[in-house]
Design an enzyme around this catalytic site. Structure first.
Site, mmCIF file in Angstrom:
data_model
loop_
_atom_site.group_PDB
_atom_site.id
_atom_site.type_symbol
_atom_site.label_atom_id
_atom_site.label_comp_id
_atom_site.label_asym_id
_atom_site.label_seq_id
_atom_site.Cartn_x
_atom_site.Cartn_y
_atom_site.Cartn_z
ATOM 1 N N HIS A 67 -7.453 1.192 -2.256
ATOM 2 C CA HIS A 67 -6.604 0.004 -2.185
ATOM 3 C C HIS A 67 -5.153 0.359 -2.502
ATOM 4 C CE1 HIS A 67 -5.801 -4.378 -2.688
ATOM 5 N NE2 HIS A 67 -4.857 -3.924 -3.504
ATOM 6 N N GLU A 68 -4.950 1.102 -3.578
ATOM 7 C CA GLU A 68 -3.583 1.464 -3.977
ATOM 8 C C GLU A 68 -2.960 2.441 -2.988
ATOM 9 O OE1 GLU A 68 -2.200 -0.386 -6.142
ATOM 10 O OE2 GLU A 68 -4.107 -1.272 -6.716
ATOM 11 N N HIS A 71 -1.332 0.537 -0.184
ATOM 12 C CA HIS A 71 0.022 0.135 -0.549
ATOM 13 C C HIS A 71 0.982 1.321 -0.409
ATOM 14 C CE1 HIS A 71 -0.879 -3.842 -2.154
ATOM 15 N NE2 HIS A 71 -1.815 -3.358 -2.956
#
Length: 152
Positions: A67-68, A71
């Site tokens: 998920h990170e 980003h």
């Protein structure tokens, strides 16, 4: 697990899943309470909540990292890296990264009950307070009489 080992795991996941390098640092941040991890826009660092890893194991950690990294890679490329952006949602689906993570149980906070009871010496009006007050400074709201503490 140390920060160096975490960084190496993130580099490996970045190479295998995204086919792009992760060139920055990753850290465990035990002050994170409401999230599993975060991507820092200015430093490009990734911070991970160690409680998520300790409670749910490597599978949860891997999901948070993916998920990170979504980003991270979108921000580096100048595309939409925010949760509401279509680029971000597409990359989440493509990499099978979770949109949300499971959080460890929140700390039990003690609910503050009524700790102090005051009474006016003149009209006998009672006042309940959660925080101690200075009886030399404050007076009764009805008759402006002096207050006395009854219960501590």
């Amino acid at each position: 697990m140390t920060d160096e080992e975490l960084t190496e795991i993130i580099r490996e996941i970045s190479r295998n899943v995204f086919s792009r390098p992760f060139r920055h640092q990753a850290y465990f941040n035990k002050r994170l309470r409401t999230t599993g991890g975060r991507y820092m826009l200015r430093t490009h660092a990734i911070e991970i909540n160690p409680a998520s890893y300790e409670k749910y194991g490597f599978a949860e950690l891997e999901g948070i990292i993916k998920h990170e990294l979504c980003h991270y890679h979108l921000h580096i490329e100048g595309k939409g890296y925010r949760h509401a952006d279509a680029d971000f949602r597409e990359l989440l689906d493509k990499t099978r990264a979770p949109r949300y993570c499971r959080l460890p149980a929140a700390r039990n906070r003690r609910k503050r009950s009524t700790l102090y009871m005051y009474q006016c010496l003149d009209c006998r009006t009672a006042y309940e307070r959660k925080i101690r007050m200075n009886t030399e400074k404050y007076r009764c709201g009805k008759c402006h009489g002096r207050l006395q503490i009854i219960i501590k």
